[in-house]
Design a protein around this motif. Sequence first.
Motif, PDB file in Angstrom:
ATOM      1  N   ALA A  44       0.844  -1.205   0.000  1.00 51.72           N
ATOM      2  CA  ALA A  44       0.000   0.000   0.000  1.00 51.72           C
ATOM      3  C   ALA A  44       0.874   1.248   0.000  1.00 51.72           C
ATOM      4  O   ALA A  44       0.613   2.214  -0.724  1.00 51.72           O
ATOM      5  N   PHE A  45       1.944   1.228   0.807  1.00 50.78           N
ATOM      6  CA  PHE A  45       2.897   2.335   0.835  1.00 50.78           C
ATOM      7  C   PHE A  45       3.530   2.529  -0.545  1.00 50.78           C
ATOM      8  O   PHE A  45       3.602   3.647  -1.056  1.00 50.78           O
ATOM      9  N   ALA A  46       3.992   1.442  -1.148  1.00 54.39           N
ATOM     10  CA  ALA A  46       4.651   1.528  -2.457  1.00 54.39           C
ATOM     11  C   ALA A  46       3.692   2.059  -3.518  1.00 54.39           C
ATOM     12  O   ALA A  46       4.052   2.935  -4.313  1.00 54.39           O
ATOM     13  N   CYS A  47       2.475   1.585  -3.510  1.00 49.25           N
ATOM     14  CA  CYS A  47       1.474   2.012  -4.498  1.00 49.25           C
ATOM     15  C   CYS A  47       1.138   3.494  -4.328  1.00 49.25           C
ATOM     16  O   CYS A  47       1.148   4.263  -5.300  1.00 49.25           O
ATOM     17  N   GLY A  48       0.840   3.899  -3.096  1.00 44.53           N
ATOM     18  CA  GLY A  48       0.502   5.301  -2.833  1.00 44.53           C
ATOM     19  C   GLY A  48       1.659   6.239  -3.126  1.00 44.53           C
ATOM     20  O   GLY A  48       1.480   7.318  -3.697  1.00 44.53           O
ATOM     21  N   SER A  49       2.866   5.829  -2.756  1.00 41.96           N
ATOM     22  CA  SER A  49       4.051   6.669  -2.987  1.00 41.96           C
ATOM     23  C   SER A  49       4.366   6.775  -4.470  1.00 41.96           C
ATOM     24  O   SER A  49       4.723   7.852  -4.959  1.00 41.96           O
ATOM     25  N   LYS A  50       4.227   5.673  -5.189  1.00 44.15           N
ATOM     26  CA  LYS A  50       4.466   5.680  -6.633  1.00 44.15           C
ATOM     27  C   LYS A  50       3.490   6.629  -7.324  1.00 44.15           C
ATOM     28  O   LYS A  50       3.877   7.427  -8.165  1.00 44.15           O
ATOM     29  N   PHE A  51       2.210   6.544  -6.942  1.00 47.45           N
ATOM     30  CA  PHE A  51       1.189   7.371  -7.583  1.00 47.45           C
ATOM     31  C   PHE A  51       1.359   8.850  -7.230  1.00 47.45           C
ATOM     32  O   PHE A  51       1.310   9.721  -8.100  1.00 47.45           O
ATOM     33  N   SER A  52       1.579   9.136  -5.952  1.00 47.51           N
ATOM     34  CA  SER A  52       1.613  10.532  -5.498  1.00 47.51           C
ATOM     35  C   SER A  52       2.965  11.202  -5.698  1.00 47.51           C
ATOM     36  O   SER A  52       3.047  12.424  -5.756  1.00 47.51           O
ATOM     37  N   GLY A  53       4.022  10.405  -5.769  1.00 49.68           N
ATOM     38  CA  GLY A  53       5.364  10.966  -5.861  1.00 49.68           C
ATOM     39  C   GLY A  53       5.860  11.491  -4.527  1.00 49.68           C
ATOM     40  O   GLY A  53       6.815  12.254  -4.474  1.00 49.68           O
ATOM     41  N   ASN A  54       5.203  11.089  -3.443  1.00 50.07           N
ATOM     42  CA  ASN A  54       5.557  11.529  -2.094  1.00 50.07           C
ATOM     43  C   ASN A  54       5.575  10.349  -1.135  1.00 50.07           C
ATOM     44  O   ASN A  54       5.002   9.298  -1.416  1.00 50.07           O
ATOM     45  N   TYR A  55       6.201  10.572   0.003  1.00 46.31           N
ATOM     46  CA  TYR A  55       6.143   9.616   1.093  1.00 46.31           C
ATOM     47  C   TYR A  55       4.683   9.498   1.517  1.00 46.31           C
ATOM     48  O   TYR A  55       3.948  10.488   1.541  1.00 46.31           O
ATOM     49  N   CYS A  56       4.244   8.287   1.851  1.00 44.11           N
ATOM     50  CA  CYS A  56       2.856   8.093   2.279  1.00 44.11           C
ATOM     51  C   CYS A  56       2.803   7.380   3.618  1.00 44.11           C
ATOM     52  O   CYS A  56       3.677   6.574   3.944  1.00 44.11           O
ATOM     53  N   VAL A  57       1.774   7.689   4.377  1.00 49.05           N
ATOM     54  CA  VAL A  57       1.519   7.009   5.644  1.00 49.05           C
ATOM     55  C   VAL A  57       0.150   6.345   5.577  1.00 49.05           C
ATOM     56  O   VAL A  57      -0.733   6.789   4.848  1.00 49.05           O
ATOM     57  N   THR A  58      -0.002   5.301   6.361  1.00 51.22           N
ATOM     58  CA  THR A  58      -1.285   4.602   6.431  1.00 51.22           C
ATOM     59  C   THR A  58      -2.197   5.361   7.384  1.00 51.22           C
ATOM     60  O   THR A  58      -1.877   5.511   8.561  1.00 51.22           O
ATOM     61  N   ALA A  59      -3.318   5.845   6.866  1.00 45.71           N
ATOM     62  CA  ALA A  59      -4.290   6.545   7.704  1.00 45.71           C
ATOM     63  C   ALA A  59      -5.281   5.562   8.315  1.00 45.71           C
ATOM     64  O   ALA A  59      -5.689   5.710   9.467  1.00 45.71           O
ATOM     65  N   SER A  60      -5.672   4.562   7.530  1.00 42.34           N
ATOM     66  CA  SER A  60      -6.575   3.537   8.059  1.00 42.34           C
ATOM     67  C   SER A  60      -6.512   2.299   7.182  1.00 42.34           C
ATOM     68  O   SER A  60      -6.172   2.362   6.005  1.00 42.34           O
ATOM     69  N   VAL A  61      -6.826   1.201   7.803  1.00 46.28           N
ATOM     70  CA  VAL A  61      -7.013  -0.056   7.086  1.00 46.28           C
ATOM     71  C   VAL A  61      -8.509  -0.276   7.131  1.00 46.28           C
ATOM     72  O   VAL A  61      -9.067  -0.608   8.174  1.00 46.28           O
ATOM     73  N   ASP A  62      -9.167  -0.010   6.018  1.00 41.90           N
ATOM     74  CA  ASP A  62     -10.624   0.028   6.010  1.00 41.90           C
ATOM     75  C   ASP A  62     -11.253  -1.353   5.923  1.00 41.90           C
ATOM     76  O   ASP A  62     -12.296  -1.591   6.489  1.00 41.90           O
ATOM     77  N   THR A  63     -10.632  -2.252   5.210  1.00 41.90           N
ATOM     78  CA  THR A  63     -11.159  -3.601   5.084  1.00 41.90           C
ATOM     79  C   THR A  63     -10.000  -4.562   4.889  1.00 41.90           C
ATOM     80  O   THR A  63      -9.097  -4.295   4.113  1.00 41.90           O
ATOM     81  N   VAL A  64     -10.068  -5.673   5.596  1.00 40.15           N
ATOM     82  CA  VAL A  64      -9.165  -6.791   5.356  1.00 40.15           C
ATOM     83  C   VAL A  64     -10.025  -8.039   5.450  1.00 40.15           C
ATOM     84  O   VAL A  64     -10.508  -8.368   6.535  1.00 40.15           O
ATOM     85  N   ASN A  65     -10.247  -8.687   4.344  1.00 43.20           N
ATOM     86  CA  ASN A  65     -11.031  -9.910   4.328  1.00 43.20           C
ATOM     87  C   ASN A  65     -10.107 -11.090   4.075  1.00 43.20           C
ATOM     88  O   ASN A  65      -9.568 -11.228   2.983  1.00 43.20           O
ATOM     89  N   PHE A  66      -9.915 -11.929   5.104  1.00 44.49           N
ATOM     90  CA  PHE A  66      -9.142 -13.157   4.935  1.00 44.49           C
ATOM     91  C   PHE A  66     -10.105 -14.222   4.429  1.00 44.49           C
ATOM     92  O   PHE A  66     -10.970 -14.683   5.166  1.00 44.49           O
ATOM     93  N   LEU A  67      -9.969 -14.581   3.179  1.00 41.55           N
ATOM     94  CA  LEU A  67     -10.926 -15.482   2.536  1.00 41.55           C
ATOM     95  C   LEU A  67     -10.513 -16.947   2.604  1.00 41.55           C
ATOM     96  O   LEU A  67     -11.348 -17.817   2.822  1.00 41.55           O
ATOM     97  N   LYS A  68      -9.239 -17.220   2.383  1.00 41.56           N
ATOM     98  CA  LYS A  68      -8.725 -18.592   2.407  1.00 41.56           C
ATOM     99  C   LYS A  68      -7.349 -18.594   3.051  1.00 41.56           C
ATOM    100  O   LYS A  68      -6.582 -17.651   2.892  1.00 41.56           O
ATOM    101  N   PRO A  69      -7.024 -19.684   3.767  1.00 42.03           N
ATOM    102  CA  PRO A  69      -5.699 -19.749   4.392  1.00 42.03           C
ATOM    103  C   PRO A  69      -4.599 -19.909   3.342  1.00 42.03           C
ATOM    104  O   PRO A  69      -4.826 -20.439   2.257  1.00 42.03           O
ATOM    105  N   ILE A  70      -3.423 -19.445   3.705  1.00 41.20           N
ATOM    106  CA  ILE A  70      -2.250 -19.557   2.838  1.00 41.20           C
ATOM    107  C   ILE A  70      -1.314 -20.578   3.464  1.00 41.20           C
ATOM    108  O   ILE A  70      -1.076 -20.569   4.669  1.00 41.20           O
ATOM    109  N   GLU A  71      -0.786 -21.460   2.621  1.00 45.68           N
ATOM    110  CA  GLU A  71       0.054 -22.563   3.079  1.00 45.68           C
ATOM    111  C   GLU A  71       1.538 -22.258   2.885  1.00 45.68           C
ATOM    112  O   GLU A  71       1.914 -21.481   2.003  1.00 45.68           O
ATOM    113  N   VAL A  72       2.360 -22.921   3.671  1.00 46.23           N
ATOM    114  CA  VAL A  72       3.809 -22.867   3.491  1.00 46.23           C
ATOM    115  C   VAL A  72       4.131 -23.403   2.097  1.00 46.23           C
ATOM    116  O   VAL A  72       3.541 -24.387   1.647  1.00 46.23           O
ATOM    117  N   GLY A  73       5.048 -22.753   1.413  1.00 47.25           N
ATOM    118  CA  GLY A  73       5.464 -23.183   0.085  1.00 47.25           C
ATOM    119  C   GLY A  73       4.683 -22.550  -1.046  1.00 47.25           C
ATOM    120  O   GLY A  73       5.065 -22.698  -2.215  1.00 47.25           O
TER     121      GLY A  73
END
Length: 182
Positions: free
Chosen positions: A43-72
């Motif tokens: 999110a930092f990389a995307c926002g900074s790339k688009f804006s051309g400035n340092y970015c900070v996280t103001a909020s995490v509005d949604t995080v939906n964990f849909l399926k587990p991720i496995e080793v490998g």
Amino acid sequence: MEKIYKTVASSHVSISVLMLPSHTNFSGKIHGGYILSLLDQIAFACGSKFSGNYCVTASVDTVNFLKPIEVGELVTMKASVNYVGKSSMIVGIRVEAENIQTGYKKHCNSSYFTMVAKDNEGNSVAVPGLILSNFEDVKRFCNSLKQIALKKERDLHEEVFNYTSKETLEGLKKYNIQINLD
């Protein structure tokens, strides 16, 4: 000074990371906290790339964990700016995990981070306007508008809701709680 506009495509960032045993939780799946850390980085990389400035996280509005991720599994995160305000951006992130032996891919997570562009002194700075180039861009922008409206409605509800009223306290009795107020 003329307003600058950039396409959604100009904000695209993707990363791929192999999931290691050191990234697991106690059940042997990849720890959600590790995924959140990667989400914040992209999110930092995307926002900074688009804006051309340092970015900070103001909020995490949604995080939906849909399926587990496995080793490998190879986890790929794709981020883009979906909405811009004056100094803020909503960055949408899609997470897919791929079994590198079979090629099977699964959608594991969708997340939305609000990022704010900052100058060297830490003051908020204007971000470029957003060029919507296709209907997918329009859909994501409109979904961001809905998300913002819901957030404002929730915040308003928090301000005016009376947590101490008799009606509220009576309504809580149907839940698996015990109220012991002194």
